[in-house]
Write a protein that holds these residues in place. Sequence first.
Motif, PDB file in Angstrom:
ATOM      1  N   PHE A  35       0.819  -1.204   0.000  1.00 38.33           N
ATOM      2  CA  PHE A  35       0.000   0.000   0.000  1.00 38.33           C
ATOM      3  C   PHE A  35       0.854   1.256   0.000  1.00 38.33           C
ATOM      4  O   PHE A  35       2.034   1.230   0.302  1.00 38.33           O
ATOM      5  N   CYS A  36       0.213   2.331  -0.375  1.00 35.44           N
ATOM      6  CA  CYS A  36       0.789   3.675  -0.258  1.00 35.44           C
ATOM      7  C   CYS A  36      -0.309   4.518   0.353  1.00 35.44           C
ATOM      8  O   CYS A  36      -1.375   4.670  -0.230  1.00 35.44           O
ATOM      9  N   LYS A  37      -0.066   4.996   1.563  1.00 32.86           N
ATOM     10  CA  LYS A  37      -1.101   5.760   2.267  1.00 32.86           C
ATOM     11  C   LYS A  37      -0.564   7.122   2.666  1.00 32.86           C
ATOM     12  O   LYS A  37       0.566   7.253   3.130  1.00 32.86           O
ATOM     13  N   ARG A  38      -1.411   8.118   2.480  1.00 30.28           N
ATOM     14  CA  ARG A  38      -1.082   9.467   2.917  1.00 30.28           C
ATOM     15  C   ARG A  38      -1.195   9.509   4.431  1.00 30.28           C
ATOM     16  O   ARG A  38      -2.137   8.969   5.008  1.00 30.28           O
ATOM     17  N   LEU A  39      -0.223  10.127   5.074  1.00 33.39           N
ATOM     18  CA  LEU A  39      -0.264  10.275   6.527  1.00 33.39           C
ATOM     19  C   LEU A  39      -1.075  11.522   6.843  1.00 33.39           C
ATOM     20  O   LEU A  39      -0.696  12.633   6.482  1.00 33.39           O
ATOM     21  N   GLU A  40      -2.198  11.304   7.483  1.00 29.73           N
ATOM     22  CA  GLU A  40      -3.170  12.377   7.712  1.00 29.73           C
ATOM     23  C   GLU A  40      -2.695  13.443   8.692  1.00 29.73           C
ATOM     24  O   GLU A  40      -3.052  14.597   8.557  1.00 29.73           O
ATOM     25  N   THR A  41      -1.930  13.048   9.691  1.00 32.39           N
ATOM     26  CA  THR A  41      -1.538  14.021  10.714  1.00 32.39           C
ATOM     27  C   THR A  41      -0.026  14.151  10.759  1.00 32.39           C
ATOM     28  O   THR A  41       0.568  14.766   9.898  1.00 32.39           O
ATOM     29  N   THR A  42       0.591  13.541  11.743  1.00 34.93           N
ATOM     30  CA  THR A  42       2.038  13.644  11.894  1.00 34.93           C
ATOM     31  C   THR A  42       2.711  12.375  11.386  1.00 34.93           C
ATOM     32  O   THR A  42       2.045  11.405  11.043  1.00 34.93           O
ATOM     33  N   THR A  43       4.032  12.408  11.354  1.00 36.39           N
ATOM     34  CA  THR A  43       4.777  11.250  10.849  1.00 36.39           C
ATOM     35  C   THR A  43       5.621  10.633  11.958  1.00 36.39           C
ATOM     36  O   THR A  43       6.762  10.251  11.741  1.00 36.39           O
ATOM     37  N   THR A  44       5.040  10.541  13.140  1.00 37.87           N
ATOM     38  CA  THR A  44       5.777   9.935  14.249  1.00 37.87           C
ATOM     39  C   THR A  44       5.791   8.416  14.092  1.00 37.87           C
ATOM     40  O   THR A  44       4.980   7.843  13.360  1.00 37.87           O
ATOM     41  N   GLY A  45       6.710   7.781  14.794  1.00 40.38           N
ATOM     42  CA  GLY A  45       6.769   6.326  14.782  1.00 40.38           C
ATOM     43  C   GLY A  45       5.464   5.703  15.225  1.00 40.38           C
ATOM     44  O   GLY A  45       5.030   4.675  14.690  1.00 40.38           O
ATOM     45  N   GLU A  46       4.821   6.328  16.203  1.00 38.94           N
ATOM     46  CA  GLU A  46       3.529   5.834  16.702  1.00 38.94           C
ATOM     47  C   GLU A  46       2.475   5.882  15.595  1.00 38.94           C
ATOM     48  O   GLU A  46       1.723   4.922  15.402  1.00 38.94           O
ATOM     49  N   ASP A  47       2.434   6.988  14.843  1.00 41.70           N
ATOM     50  CA  ASP A  47       1.474   7.110  13.743  1.00 41.70           C
ATOM     51  C   ASP A  47       1.720   6.044  12.679  1.00 41.70           C
ATOM     52  O   ASP A  47       0.784   5.419  12.181  1.00 41.70           O
ATOM     53  N   LEU A  48       2.988   5.858  12.333  1.00 39.21           N
ATOM     54  CA  LEU A  48       3.335   4.873  11.316  1.00 39.21           C
ATOM     55  C   LEU A  48       2.972   3.459  11.787  1.00 39.21           C
ATOM     56  O   LEU A  48       2.405   2.672  11.030  1.00 39.21           O
ATOM     57  N   PHE A  49       3.298   3.162  13.045  1.00 35.85           N
ATOM     58  CA  PHE A  49       2.986   1.829  13.576  1.00 35.85           C
ATOM     59  C   PHE A  49       1.479   1.587  13.570  1.00 35.85           C
ATOM     60  O   PHE A  49       1.016   0.513  13.171  1.00 35.85           O
ATOM     61  N   LYS A  50       0.705   2.576  14.008  1.00 33.35           N
ATOM     62  CA  LYS A  50      -0.756   2.415  14.031  1.00 33.35           C
ATOM     63  C   LYS A  50      -1.305   2.153  12.637  1.00 33.35           C
ATOM     64  O   LYS A  50      -2.199   1.325  12.451  1.00 33.35           O
TER      65      LYS A  50
END
Length: 133
Positions: free
Chosen positions: A52-67
């Motif tokens: 997949f290729c997904k736009r990160l809606e908010t921030t690019t923290t490790g937590e966001d990426l992991f979720k």
Amino acid sequence: MSEDIKEQVVAAIKESGNFSLQLDESTDVGDEAQLLEFVRYQGKNDMEENLFCKRLETTTTGEDLFKLVDSFIKKEGLSWDQCFSVCTNGAPAVLGAHQGITAKVKTSQPRIDNDPLSAPPGKPCLPEIVTSA
């Protein structure tokens, strides 16, 4: 059409039983953060697919990426138990020792191969894989 292709790839991963992930956090020409996830699994031949290729809606923290990755794995009926390694592009959000996605994966899934996760900065494994393809 893309949904059908994704379903075929996920079905092939499930049939294979094991997979490894390659993550690339990047910014596109529109200054939007994107997470690309490639998967490698054993099919009739060794297969590598863009999962997949997904736009990160908010921030690019490790937590966001992991979720985002964790949510995709669960939504598609895959399991972290099937994942044996994770490889990254070396971006700060993925490499952070305590907050990067690699740290989150190591914390939640300690049995996953740590070698690809701990690639030293400047020696990420994703570019080597991409250029060798």
